[in-house]
Write a protein that holds these residues in place. Structure first.
Motif, PDB file in Angstrom:
ATOM      1  N   GLN A 112       0.837  -1.191   0.000  1.00 46.11           N
ATOM      2  CA  GLN A 112       0.000   0.000   0.000  1.00 46.11           C
ATOM      3  C   GLN A 112       0.875   1.245   0.000  1.00 46.11           C
ATOM      4  N   LEU A 121       1.138   5.308   1.710  1.00 48.93           N
ATOM      5  CA  LEU A 121       0.680   6.349   2.631  1.00 48.93           C
ATOM      6  C   LEU A 121       0.947   7.690   1.959  1.00 48.93           C
ATOM      7  N   TRP A 166      -3.793  12.783   5.780  1.00 49.47           N
ATOM      8  CA  TRP A 166      -3.097  11.515   5.528  1.00 49.47           C
ATOM      9  C   TRP A 166      -4.075  10.508   4.938  1.00 49.47           C
ATOM     10  N   ILE A 208      -4.545   6.531   2.829  1.00 55.50           N
ATOM     11  CA  ILE A 208      -4.003   5.217   2.511  1.00 55.50           C
ATOM     12  C   ILE A 208      -4.489   4.803   1.122  1.00 55.50           C
ATOM     13  N   THR A 230      -4.597   1.731  -1.538  1.00 56.64           N
ATOM     14  CA  THR A 230      -4.447   0.290  -1.732  1.00 56.64           C
ATOM     15  C   THR A 230      -4.565  -0.002  -3.223  1.00 56.64           C
ATOM     16  N   TRP A 253       0.749   7.191  15.870  1.00 58.41           N
ATOM     17  CA  TRP A 253      -0.049   6.064  15.384  1.00 58.41           C
ATOM     18  C   TRP A 253       0.806   5.202  14.474  1.00 58.41           C
ATOM     19  N   TRP A 266       0.243   2.235  11.126  1.00 61.62           N
ATOM     20  CA  TRP A 266      -0.638   1.526  10.200  1.00 61.62           C
ATOM     21  C   TRP A 266      -0.391   0.037  10.365  1.00 61.62           C
ATOM     22  N   THR A 267      -1.459  -0.748  10.539  1.00 58.69           N
ATOM     23  CA  THR A 267      -1.334  -2.187  10.782  1.00 58.69           C
ATOM     24  C   THR A 267      -1.590  -3.019   9.537  1.00 58.69           C
ATOM     25  N   PHE A 296      -5.380   2.221  11.355  1.00 57.72           N
ATOM     26  CA  PHE A 296      -4.403   2.879  12.210  1.00 57.72           C
ATOM     27  C   PHE A 296      -4.695   2.508  13.659  1.00 57.72           C
TER      28      PHE A 296
END
Length: 368
Positions: A261, A263, A279, A281, A283, A333, A335-336, A340
């Protein structure tokens, strides 16, 4: 409509197009996790790890308005972890912005009484930890706490007995009672000021901290697919109405994450002295979206990913934002791969030159 655009429209609709991006200006608020009692501030984090400090906004306002005198103004800290066997630890700090002054430091801590001259109680031994930082001998903590209720000030002395500094203890008792309540010590033999007959084993253990899977990354080329670029522009126009869309965006950045991905950061303000970023994300094959940033400190609501003074460190995988100044907050934080999660948060309502690493912890997870 392209898939990326569909994702953007649905994401923005879910957010309703507007949300509060941050707290009030620093120095004008106290977060729910930070309590102030007269001259003291105290906070406990999600593992009920508590810290109290002899500085508050009321204290700062008073010493700013009046000459404090010729003595030094060291800070007194009390730290205690949750659990039945964790003791209270007391520290004296003489540093300013992390730097200790020249010359010898204090050797003893005393309760300071109002009278003609220097009237101090018994001497409690200070153990040097590093330059500018000392710990009260653990065996003497209970006696110092018990004696401190008789006065609103403490004092430090040099090894030769001369005066070193004055510390306000107005609010110390209330701060310790707050810690007793938060750690569920009231009525037990482990309490500081709310002692009772219940044994130590009735105090609950320290809660476990959440463990996070952190996705790291690397800086990436700024060029994006046309569909993504158009969607980002539309997202920025809706969520950042004050941003100048026609001008070059100096805050724009893009990072490739280990998950494949991306950011993306875009400027979200028109004031270069108060920069904010949105911010997002991305994909690949699924478009992009602004994911909410959780605020688990005492159940506070999640916020939009619009952050002041924010940056991403691809090596650690941490997204950091902070209030601009010598007080306020800093939050981080990670990102997993799907969402987040918060890594940690610290607060310091009092503008008194407390260095960031000593701000009051309100939340902490274990990144991995």
């Amino acid at each position: 409509m392209a898939r990326a655009s569909v994702c953007v429209v649905l994401a923005l609709a879910a957010f309703g197009g507007s949300a509060r991006a941050e707290d009030s200006p620093p120095g004008q608020w106290t977060a729910p996790e930070v309590n102030e009692f007269s001259d003291w501030s105290v906070a406990c984090d999600n593992a009920r790890d508590c810290t109290a400090l002899s500085v508050s906004r009321e204290y700062v306002a008073r010493v700013t308005a009046h000459d404090p005198g010729d003595y030094a103004m060291p800070k007194l800290w009390v730290k205690r972890r949750a659990g039945p066997r964790e003791p209270a630890r007391v520290f004296v700090d003489t540093t300013v912005w992390g730097e200790a002054g020249v010359g010898p430091g204090p050797a003893t801590l005393h309760v300071y009484y109002d009278c003609d001259g220097d009237c101090t109680g018994r001497a409690y031994r200070l153990i040097p930890i590093e330059r500018g930082r000392y710990e009260l001998a653990p065996a003497e903590v209970a006696a110092f706490m018990a004696e401190s209720v008789a006065s609103r000030r403490a004092a430090t002395r040099f090894a030769d007995g001369t005066m070193h500094g004055i510390i306000s203890t107005s609010g110390l008792t209330a701060a310790m009672r707050y810690i007793d309540e938060r750690q569920q010590r009231r009525g037990t033999v482990t309490a500081i000021f709310a002692k009772g007959p219940r044994p130590a084993r009735t105090v609950p253990p320290e809660p476990s901290r959440p463990r996070l899977t952190v996705v790291r990354g690397e800086e990436s080329a700024l060029d994006m697919p046309v569909g993504i670029a158009v969607g980002v522009l539309a997202s920025r126009a809706q969520l950042c109405p004050v941003a100048d869309l026609a001008a070059r965006d100096p805050l724009y950045a893009r990072y490739r994450l280990a998950t494949g991905q991306f950011l993306i950061a875009v400027g979200c303000s028109d004031n270069r002295h108060a920069p904010r970023r949105l911010w997002l994300i991305e994909t690949p094959g699924q478009g992009f979206a602004p994911f909410l940033l959780p605020r688990p400190e005492q159940g506070r609501p999640a916020e939009m990913p619009i952050l002041p003074n924010s940056d991403f460190d691809p090596d650690s995988g941490l997204l950091t934002a902070y209030s601009d100044g010598k007080c306020g907050w800093r939050r981080r934080w990670a990102w997993t791969g799907r969402v987040f999660d918060m890594v940690d948060a610290v607060e310091m309502p009092s503008c008194y030159g407390i260095p960031l690493h000593q701000w009051l912890q309100t939340y902490r997870a274990i990144p991995g």
